[in-house]
Scaffold this motif. Structure first.
Motif, PDB file in Angstrom:
ATOM      1  N   THR A 185      25.788  71.436  28.931  1.00 40.11           N
ATOM      2  CA  THR A 185      25.911  69.977  29.073  1.00 40.11           C
ATOM      3  C   THR A 185      26.555  69.356  27.838  1.00 40.11           C
ATOM      4  O   THR A 185      27.448  68.483  27.940  1.00 40.11           O
ATOM      5  N   LEU A 186      26.139  69.804  26.636  1.00 38.47           N
ATOM      6  CA  LEU A 186      26.719  69.255  25.406  1.00 38.47           C
ATOM      7  C   LEU A 186      28.205  69.585  25.301  1.00 38.47           C
ATOM      8  O   LEU A 186      29.017  68.733  24.906  1.00 38.47           O
ATOM      9  N   VAL A 187      28.552  70.832  25.656  1.00 35.74           N
ATOM     10  CA  VAL A 187      29.982  71.196  25.621  1.00 35.74           C
ATOM     11  C   VAL A 187      30.765  70.359  26.632  1.00 35.74           C
ATOM     12  O   VAL A 187      31.886  69.899  26.344  1.00 35.74           O
ATOM     13  N   SER A 188      30.204  70.141  27.810  1.00 39.91           N
ATOM     14  CA  SER A 188      30.889  69.345  28.840  1.00 39.91           C
ATOM     15  C   SER A 188      31.089  67.911  28.389  1.00 39.91           C
ATOM     16  O   SER A 188      32.163  67.313  28.619  1.00 39.91           O
ATOM     17  N   LEU A 189      30.078  67.333  27.759  1.00 46.50           N
ATOM     18  CA  LEU A 189      30.217  65.959  27.253  1.00 46.50           C
ATOM     19  C   LEU A 189      31.298  65.894  26.189  1.00 46.50           C
ATOM     20  O   LEU A 189      32.062  64.918  26.118  1.00 46.50           O
ATOM     21  N   GLY A 190      31.351  66.923  25.340  1.00 48.57           N
ATOM     22  CA  GLY A 190      32.410  66.932  24.326  1.00 48.57           C
ATOM     23  C   GLY A 190      33.783  67.029  24.951  1.00 48.57           C
ATOM     24  O   GLY A 190      34.734  66.361  24.498  1.00 48.57           O
TER      25      GLY A 190
ATOM     26  N   SER B 113      34.600  65.976  27.939  1.00 52.50           N
ATOM     27  CA  SER B 113      34.867  64.690  28.580  1.00 52.50           C
ATOM     28  C   SER B 113      35.323  63.655  27.570  1.00 52.50           C
ATOM     29  O   SER B 113      36.226  62.851  27.840  1.00 52.50           O
ATOM     30  N   TYR B 114      34.742  63.703  26.405  1.00 57.44           N
ATOM     31  CA  TYR B 114      35.131  62.770  25.338  1.00 57.44           C
ATOM     32  C   TYR B 114      36.574  63.008  24.894  1.00 57.44           C
ATOM     33  O   TYR B 114      37.295  62.073  24.532  1.00 57.44           O
ATOM     34  N   LEU B 115      37.010  64.269  24.986  1.00 55.14           N
ATOM     35  CA  LEU B 115      38.381  64.606  24.610  1.00 55.14           C
ATOM     36  C   LEU B 115      39.372  64.350  25.737  1.00 55.14           C
ATOM     37  O   LEU B 115      40.562  64.622  25.602  1.00 55.14           O
ATOM     38  N   GLY B 116      38.867  63.905  26.888  1.00 48.56           N
ATOM     39  CA  GLY B 116      39.744  63.559  27.998  1.00 48.56           C
ATOM     40  C   GLY B 116      40.058  64.706  28.932  1.00 48.56           C
ATOM     41  O   GLY B 116      41.015  64.623  29.712  1.00 48.56           O
ATOM     42  N   ILE B 117      39.328  65.765  28.878  1.00 45.65           N
ATOM     43  CA  ILE B 117      39.560  66.904  29.761  1.00 45.65           C
ATOM     44  C   ILE B 117      39.010  66.573  31.140  1.00 45.65           C
ATOM     45  O   ILE B 117      37.940  65.968  31.283  1.00 45.65           O
TER      46      ILE B 117
ATOM     47  N   GLU C 206      37.416  68.841  36.708  1.00 50.37           N
ATOM     48  CA  GLU C 206      37.585  70.157  37.324  1.00 50.37           C
ATOM     49  C   GLU C 206      37.418  71.274  36.301  1.00 50.37           C
ATOM     50  O   GLU C 206      36.913  72.362  36.612  1.00 50.37           O
ATOM     51  N   SER C 207      37.886  71.006  35.074  1.00 53.16           N
ATOM     52  CA  SER C 207      37.722  72.015  34.010  1.00 53.16           C
ATOM     53  C   SER C 207      36.296  72.006  33.471  1.00 53.16           C
ATOM     54  O   SER C 207      35.752  73.057  33.098  1.00 53.16           O
ATOM     55  N   ILE C 208      35.690  70.821  33.439  1.00 51.02           N
ATOM     56  CA  ILE C 208      34.321  70.711  32.917  1.00 51.02           C
ATOM     57  C   ILE C 208      33.342  71.479  33.792  1.00 51.02           C
ATOM     58  O   ILE C 208      32.404  72.117  33.297  1.00 51.02           O
ATOM     59  N   ILE C 209      33.576  71.427  35.115  1.00 49.35           N
ATOM     60  CA  ILE C 209      32.621  72.090  36.001  1.00 49.35           C
ATOM     61  C   ILE C 209      32.603  73.602  35.795  1.00 49.35           C
ATOM     62  O   ILE C 209      31.614  74.282  36.080  1.00 49.35           O
ATOM     63  N   MET C 210      33.696  74.158  35.248  1.00 54.42           N
ATOM     64  CA  MET C 210      33.734  75.591  34.947  1.00 54.42           C
ATOM     65  C   MET C 210      32.776  75.955  33.812  1.00 54.42           C
ATOM     66  O   MET C 210      32.270  77.088  33.766  1.00 54.42           O
ATOM     67  N   VAL C 211      32.518  75.007  32.918  1.00 57.34           N
ATOM     68  CA  VAL C 211      31.558  75.254  31.837  1.00 57.34           C
ATOM     69  C   VAL C 211      30.170  75.464  32.428  1.00 57.34           C
ATOM     70  O   VAL C 211      29.430  76.372  32.014  1.00 57.34           O
TER      71      VAL C 211
ATOM     72  N   ASN D 159      26.836  65.561  38.436  1.00 52.92           N
ATOM     73  CA  ASN D 159      26.881  64.345  39.236  1.00 52.92           C
ATOM     74  C   ASN D 159      26.484  63.126  38.391  1.00 52.92           C
ATOM     75  O   ASN D 159      27.074  62.046  38.516  1.00 52.92           O
ATOM     76  N   TYR D 160      25.511  63.307  37.500  1.00 50.56           N
ATOM     77  CA  TYR D 160      25.006  62.181  36.718  1.00 50.56           C
ATOM     78  C   TYR D 160      25.996  61.763  35.638  1.00 50.56           C
ATOM     79  O   TYR D 160      26.208  60.556  35.397  1.00 50.56           O
ATOM     80  N   PHE D 161      26.607  62.759  34.960  1.00 48.02           N
ATOM     81  CA  PHE D 161      27.440  62.432  33.794  1.00 48.02           C
ATOM     82  C   PHE D 161      28.925  62.282  34.110  1.00 48.02           C
ATOM     83  O   PHE D 161      29.632  61.557  33.404  1.00 48.02           O
ATOM     84  N   PHE D 162      29.444  62.941  35.181  1.00 54.60           N
ATOM     85  CA  PHE D 162      30.898  63.039  35.281  1.00 54.60           C
ATOM     86  C   PHE D 162      31.479  62.559  36.614  1.00 54.60           C
ATOM     87  O   PHE D 162      32.692  62.627  36.798  1.00 54.60           O
TER      88      PHE D 162
END
Length: 470
Positions: free
Chosen positions: A24-29, A31-35, A38-43, A73-76
């Motif tokens: 979750t922390l890596v995904s939030l990071g 998202s903050y970088l604009g990724i 679809e790529s976040i869900i792979m994390v 679903n909650y964060f992204f």
């Protein structure tokens, strides 16, 4: 067992929670970088795989899958920070994520279990090989049984005992202190059940692999004991055959060698009895001397046979005392003095008195046998010498002659039983072939050595050593 299960559950839950938090922390990071999402869900998908791998269970991977679905679903997804979804693409994306996560987590868990099973089977195979190889070079019932107990201790970490039905023996001897065994494995062989292996305190570790190991130890123990029994039976049969052959050979040799002296005794006795008045004093003296020589030869023959019998039955008992070597040599020479007359015979003794711990009677017999051997196998004009040398730790005795030397046909088996050389000899007696064998047994029983070598420039040297100290 309950406490261990609960501890394992808590550990797996903490590992899954830690992986979920990191994902979750890596995904939030990201998202903050604009990724993109679809790529976040792979994390999160990687997090599911890590959960299944770290916990070795697909159940925790599934838990992580649902937790990741809710977190994504909650964060992204829009609207963010709610569990509501407006876009159909997000619903499809999360559905595919859930299916993929569950399938991949399950496959990862199963693959990991297969790897663990393969590693365990490999370890079991190596142990079974070590057990089979470990019994190959072990002999003796006690050594074989103790090897099996050491395998149980090494590979299972448990105490064990072996009870044999044949003789009622229990190994180890201090097995009375053990309580009731937790597992018992029969020791089977071609001859039937030989006994059992009892293993103690093995309730927690006795799975299928360990049962296979214990059963293999019992099987290999049965095979090794069966092999040992067969070997002992073969040795007993071989020993009985050798004794029977020795008895038959001894009887044939004795019967053959007794003919000549008994015939000579009978002829001389009859001649002396029938023609006593007609014979001169010189002729009667000559017949009496012949009788004495034949009786002396028979006496030595009987003594050698008795000594050989004691040696074969392991009843040759030494009665060691401090003997002066000069006296022993003089005693032996007195027994063969008549045979040596007319020959050049030299005796060399140490200048000082030498005391040697020995059985004097047996060493006298050794010297008599060596001297008679030299007399019997050399022509009348050959020289014979008996020499004694004192060393630092041993006394060395050498009987040498200038005869024709050792025949090549018997050189390598000179000290074996019933080894004789059929040729013309000086006294007409072939010999029973036990003299040098008895010499070897007596000398080695004293802790010495005996050997034969060529004499220079010709002839033979028979020598033996005796330790000066016990």
């Amino acid at each position: 067992m309950i406490a261990a299960s609960q501890q394992k559950t808590i550990t797996c839950a903490l590992k899954t929670l830690l992986v979920f938090i990191i994902a979750t922390l890596v995904s939030l990071g990201m998202s903050y970088l604009g990724i993109s999402k679809e790529s976040i869900i792979m994390v999160y998908l990687l997090g599911v795989l890590f959960s299944s791998t770290l916990t070795s269970s697909f159940v925790w991977g599934i838990f992580n899958s649902f937790a990741s679905l809710l977190a994504f679903n909650y964060f992204f997804t829009e609207p963010r920070f709610t569990f509501v979804m407006y876009h159909t693409t997000d619903i499809i994306l999360l559905a595919f994520f859930l299916i993929t996560a569950i399938v991949s987590g399950t496959m990862t868990s199963r693959l990991q279990k297969q790897i663990l099973i393969a590693e365990k089977n490999e370890r079991t195979s190596m142990i079974l090989y070590q057990i089979a190889a470990g019994f190959l070079l072990v002999s003796g019932e006690k050594n074989i049984v103790m090897r099996s107990l050491s395998f149980i201790e090494e590979f299972l970490g448990c105490a064990s005992v072996v009870k044999l039905d044949r003789n009622g023996v229990i190994y180890p001897e201090a097995a009375n202190g053990y309580r009731i065994p937790s597992h018992t494995f029969p020791i089977q062989s071609a001859a039937g059940n030989l006994g059992v292996i009892q293993i103690f305190n093995a309730e927690e570790i006795m799975d299928k692999q360990n049962e296979l190991i214990a059963s293999s130890v019992a099987t290999q123990l049965g095979i090794a004991l069966d092999r040992e029994n067969l070997y002992n039976e073969q040795e007993n049969i071989k020993l009985a055959m050798e004794r029977e052959q020795l008895r038959a050979t001894l009887l044939r040799s004795v019967a053959h060698d007794l003919r000549s002296p008994l015939t000579a005794l009978l002829g001389a006795g009859n001649l002396l009895a029938d023609n006593y008045e007609k014979l001169t004093d010189e002729e009667r003296k000559k017949l009496a001397l012949d009788l004495s020589e034949e009786i002396l030869w028979l006496t030595n023959l009987v003594e050698n046979i008795l000594n050989m019998t004691r040696i074969n039955e392991s009843k040759l008992v030494l009665k060691k005392n401090g003997e002066i070597i000069d006296d022993v040599v003089s005693e032996a020479i007195s027994h063969v003095e008549r045979h040596i007359k007319g020959r050049k015979f030299n005796v060399h003794l140490p200048e000082k008195v030498v005391m040697v711990p020995m059985d004097g009677k047996l060493i006298v017999q050794v010297l008599i046998n060596l001297l008679e051997n030299a007399i019997r196998h050399t022509p009348p004009d050959s020289e014979i010498a008996l020499e004694v040398f004192e060393g630092r730790k041993v006394i060395k005795v050498v009987v040498s002659d200038t005869g024709n030397g050792i025949d090549s046909n018997i050189k390598d088996k000179l000290f074996d039983k019933f080894v004789t050389l059929d040729q013309g000899v000086t006294d007409g007696k072939r010999g029973i072939g036990l003299g040098l064998t008895i010499c070897k047994a007596i000398v080695e029983a004293h802790g010495g050595n005996i050997c034969a070598e060529a004499n220079w420039p010709k002839g033979t040297r028979l020598m033996f050593t005796l330790p000066l100290e016990e």
